[in-house]
Enzyme design. Structure first.
Site, short mmCIF file in Angstrom:
data_model
loop_
_atom_site.label_atom_id
_atom_site.label_comp_id
_atom_site.label_asym_id
_atom_site.label_seq_id
_atom_site.Cartn_x
_atom_site.Cartn_y
_atom_site.Cartn_z
N LYS A 60 57.39 -7.05 44.83
CA LYS A 60 58.24 -6.81 46.01
C LYS A 60 57.77 -7.65 47.19
O LYS A 60 58.59 -8.19 47.95
CB LYS A 60 58.24 -5.33 46.37
CG LYS A 60 59.02 -4.48 45.38
CD LYS A 60 59.03 -3.02 45.82
CE LYS A 60 59.71 -2.15 44.79
NZ LYS A 60 59.68 -0.73 45.19
N HIS A 110 46.33 7.68 42.85
CA HIS A 110 47.03 8.51 41.86
C HIS A 110 46.63 9.96 41.97
O HIS A 110 45.51 10.30 42.37
CB HIS A 110 46.87 8.01 40.43
CG HIS A 110 45.54 7.42 40.11
ND1 HIS A 110 44.41 8.16 39.96
CD2 HIS A 110 45.17 6.14 39.93
CE1 HIS A 110 43.41 7.36 39.68
NE2 HIS A 110 43.82 6.12 39.68
C1 COA Z 1 62.21 -5.06 42.73
C2 COA Z 1 61.83 -4.03 41.70
C3 COA Z 1 60.31 -4.14 41.46
C4 COA Z 1 62.20 -2.65 42.23
O1 COA Z 1 61.55 -1.64 41.52
P1 COA Z 1 62.28 -0.33 40.99
O2 COA Z 1 61.23 0.48 40.32
O3 COA Z 1 63.50 -0.71 40.21
O4 COA Z 1 62.83 0.42 42.26
P2 COA Z 1 62.06 1.09 43.47
O5 COA Z 1 62.69 2.39 43.75
O6 COA Z 1 60.57 1.07 43.30
O7 COA Z 1 62.37 0.08 44.65
C5 COA Z 1 63.66 -0.04 45.16
C6 COA Z 1 63.58 -0.80 46.45
O8 COA Z 1 62.96 -2.07 46.19
C7 COA Z 1 63.41 -2.95 47.23
N1 COA Z 1 63.75 -4.21 46.59
C8 COA Z 1 64.79 -4.48 45.77
N2 COA Z 1 64.75 -5.76 45.40
C9 COA Z 1 63.69 -6.32 46.01
C10 COA Z 1 63.15 -7.63 46.04
N3 COA Z 1 63.69 -8.64 45.36
N4 COA Z 1 62.04 -7.84 46.77
C11 COA Z 1 61.46 -6.84 47.46
N5 COA Z 1 61.94 -5.59 47.47
C12 COA Z 1 63.04 -5.33 46.75
C13 COA Z 1 64.58 -2.31 47.92
O9 COA Z 1 64.15 -1.88 49.19
C14 COA Z 1 64.89 -1.13 47.02
O10 COA Z 1 65.39 -0.03 47.74
P3 COA Z 1 66.97 0.26 47.72
O11 COA Z 1 67.35 0.40 46.28
O12 COA Z 1 67.12 1.53 48.48
O13 COA Z 1 67.61 -0.93 48.35
C15 COA Z 1 62.64 -4.16 40.40
O14 COA Z 1 63.85 -4.79 40.64
C16 COA Z 1 62.00 -4.78 39.25
O15 COA Z 1 61.95 -5.98 39.11
N6 COA Z 1 61.51 -3.87 38.39
C17 COA Z 1 61.01 -4.17 37.10
C18 COA Z 1 62.09 -3.76 36.15
C19 COA Z 1 61.62 -3.65 34.75
O16 COA Z 1 61.44 -4.65 34.09
N7 COA Z 1 61.44 -2.41 34.27
C20 COA Z 1 61.21 -2.15 32.91
C21 COA Z 1 59.85 -1.52 32.70
S1 COA Z 1 59.02 -2.39 31.40
#
Ligand code: COA
Length: 125
Positions: A60, A110
């Site tokens: 992020k 944690h």
């Molecule tokens: C950006 C990322 C890390 C967000 O993580 P997430 O666990 O899906 O979601 P979270 O609740 O922790 O975070 C959401 C927030 O991240 C922020 N966010 C989204 N895209 C972002 C980016 N490119 N950069 C920074 N922050 C970002 C936003 O503020 C978002 O809030 P919103 O939905 O209210 O707008 C996600 O898109 C990602 O790449 N996750 C990995 C996905 C994956 O491969 N998962 C499988 C597990 S093996």
């Protein structure tokens, strides 16, 4: 010189690691964590969850999320005192370079149920 700061945060439920089929868990761990990270986690789910949260927090701060940047491009290890340290490889290092983000700090916490991490990066050049 323009100074920059970037931050990221993430929270993970630890049972996400423990409630899956052992074969799926093994594949997931091998995909997400480097061999050195796996050694440090010693099979303990709260440590895996903490490093997982730290990787997402760094992704992020980079603004990329996980995708083009792979899990193992962001390596979270411990220094001799136990403090997490960040090493960026491949796409993660390229994005950090492009953003001039040179210095990283990560903190992990944690409970029995959740792990969370914050990442902060600044430019020093
Ligand atoms: C950006 C990322 C890390 C967000 O993580 P997430 O666990 O899906 O979601 P979270 O609740 O922790 O975070 C959401 C927030 O991240 C922020 N966010 C989204 N895209 C972002 C980016 N490119 N950069 C920074 N922050 C970002 C936003 O503020 C978002 O809030 P919103 O939905 O209210 O707008 C996600 O898109 C990602 O790449 N996750 C990995 C996905 C994956 O491969 N998962 C499988 C597990 S093996």
């Amino acid at each position: 010189m323009t100074s920059r700061v970037a931050s990221g945060i993430d929270i993970v439920e630890i049972e996400r690691f423990s409630l899956v089929d052992p074969a799926i868990r093994r594949r997931f761990i091998n995909r997400v964590f480097t061999p050195a990270e796996q050694v440090e986690c010693a099979g303990i789910d709260e440590h895996f969850a903490g490093k997982f949260a730290a990787k997402e927090a760094v992704s992020k701060a980079l603004g990329s999320g996980i995708g083009k940047v792979s899990w193992q491009d962001i390596v979270i290890t411990k220094d001799p005192w136990g403090q997490p340290t960040v090493t960026l490889n491949r796409a993660a290092a390229q994005i950090a370079d492009a953003l001039h983000l040179t210095d990283w700090s990560v903190s992990i916490t944690h409970t029995r149920k959740i792990a969370a991490a914050v990442a902060v990066a600044v430019s020093s050049k």
